[in-house]
Write a protein that holds these residues in place. Structure first.
Motif, PDB file in Angstrom:
ATOM      1  N   LYS A  95      23.082  49.007 -22.088  1.00 52.89           N
ATOM      2  CA  LYS A  95      23.276  47.581 -21.822  1.00 52.89           C
ATOM      3  C   LYS A  95      24.532  47.049 -22.510  1.00 52.89           C
ATOM      4  O   LYS A  95      25.174  46.121 -22.005  1.00 52.89           O
ATOM      5  CB  LYS A  95      22.053  46.786 -22.293  1.00 52.89           C
ATOM      6  CG  LYS A  95      20.810  46.976 -21.445  1.00 52.89           C
ATOM      7  CD  LYS A  95      19.653  46.157 -21.988  1.00 52.89           C
ATOM      8  CE  LYS A  95      18.405  46.299 -21.129  1.00 52.89           C
ATOM      9  NZ  LYS A  95      17.274  45.500 -21.668  1.00 52.89           N
ATOM     10  N   ARG A 197      23.932  46.314 -14.489  1.00 48.74           N
ATOM     11  CA  ARG A 197      25.112  46.111 -15.320  1.00 48.74           C
ATOM     12  C   ARG A 197      26.093  47.272 -15.241  1.00 48.74           C
ATOM     13  O   ARG A 197      27.266  47.128 -15.588  1.00 48.74           O
ATOM     14  CB  ARG A 197      24.674  45.870 -16.771  1.00 48.74           C
ATOM     15  CG  ARG A 197      24.146  44.469 -16.992  1.00 48.74           C
ATOM     16  CD  ARG A 197      23.347  44.359 -18.270  1.00 48.74           C
ATOM     17  NE  ARG A 197      22.008  44.911 -18.092  1.00 48.74           N
ATOM     18  CZ  ARG A 197      20.903  44.311 -18.519  1.00 48.74           C
ATOM     19  NH1 ARG A 197      20.978  43.155 -19.121  1.00 48.74           N
ATOM     20  NH2 ARG A 197      19.723  44.863 -18.328  1.00 48.74           N
ATOM     21  N   GLU A 201      22.350  52.021 -14.804  1.00 48.81           N
ATOM     22  CA  GLU A 201      21.208  51.182 -14.492  1.00 48.81           C
ATOM     23  C   GLU A 201      20.880  51.256 -13.001  1.00 48.81           C
ATOM     24  O   GLU A 201      19.712  51.317 -12.601  1.00 48.81           O
ATOM     25  CB  GLU A 201      21.501  49.734 -14.898  1.00 48.81           C
ATOM     26  CG  GLU A 201      20.263  48.968 -15.279  1.00 48.81           C
ATOM     27  CD  GLU A 201      20.565  47.673 -15.995  1.00 48.81           C
ATOM     28  OE1 GLU A 201      19.646  46.841 -16.042  1.00 48.81           O
ATOM     29  OE2 GLU A 201      21.690  47.487 -16.494  1.00 48.81           O
TER      30      GLU A 201
END
Length: 214
Positions: A95, A197, A201
């Motif tokens: 992330k 993102r 992902e």
């Protein structure tokens, strides 16, 4: 072309071993080393490497370095090299901007192979972690339901299926007889539709939805 890389790890013996392993074939040139997040951030800004290879547990925190380097765009790609198999650590690294999460148990040849892919922008999560991370992400972030895949066109689905199998943009382009830049454009659209993102992902979402049937 030689891949320019920085290596950040607070254990000198291990760090030196990584440097030697990367440079011994001539495919990589280590342009700097660091032992803390602060040093890694400063080094990336100064050297602008193709890859920043970061340890998770170094002083200052590997996640801090990932976030800062990704935000500044001071490395083309970021990879983590760590012993941690904690779901939260993997998810947070991805992330924060890393496209690869590599466990320290890999061999030198396997590390070089993975990082050559990373230099091309290819995502990597060490085997055995992907499914665990996907479960963790789905539990902590409800914005990525697999039902979003229903909004993909047939062409977008074909591309994502190949990406989810670990193929690079170049390999996908060859398989579908398209140009690589076209695949890059499609991936941008796909990630937008999935609210993903990054490639990792998007691939994890696809793996969860299609993994049992592919």
């Amino acid at each position: 072309m030689t891949i320019r890389i920085i290596v950040a790890d607070d254990h000198p013996i291990y760090r030196d071993g990584v440097v030697t392993s990367l440079e011994e074939t001539g495919e990589f040139r280590v342009v700097g080393t660091a032992s803390s997040a602060e040093d890694a951030i400063r080094l990336a800004d100064h050297k602008r490497p193709d890859i920043a290879l970061l340890d998770l547990s170094m002083p200052g925190g590997g996640l801090t370095a990932v976030s800062a380097i990704a935000a500044a765009g001071s490395a083309k790609n970021i990879a983590m090299l760590t012993v941690s198999e904690e779901d939260e650590n993997v998810a947070n690294a991805l992330k924060s901007g890393a496209i690869a999460y590599i466990l320290k148990g890999v061999s030198a040849s396997e590390l070089r192979k993975i990082l050559i892919g990373v230099a091309r922008g290819e995502a990597h999560v060490s085997p055995g972690l992907a499914a665990k991370v996907l479960t963790f992400m789905s539990q902590t972030d409800q914005g990525k339901p697999a039902s979003l895949l229903q909004g993909l066109t047939k062409r977008e689905e074909d591309i994502l299926r190949l990406v989810a199998k670990g193929q690079s943009n170049k390999e996908v382009a060859r398989a579908l007889e398209l140009q690589e830049k076209t695949i890059k454009h499609y991936m941008t659209v796909i990630m937008g539709k999935l609210h993903a993102r990054n490639r990792v992902e998007a691939a994890l979402i696809a793996h969860e939805a299609w993994g049992r049937t592919d």
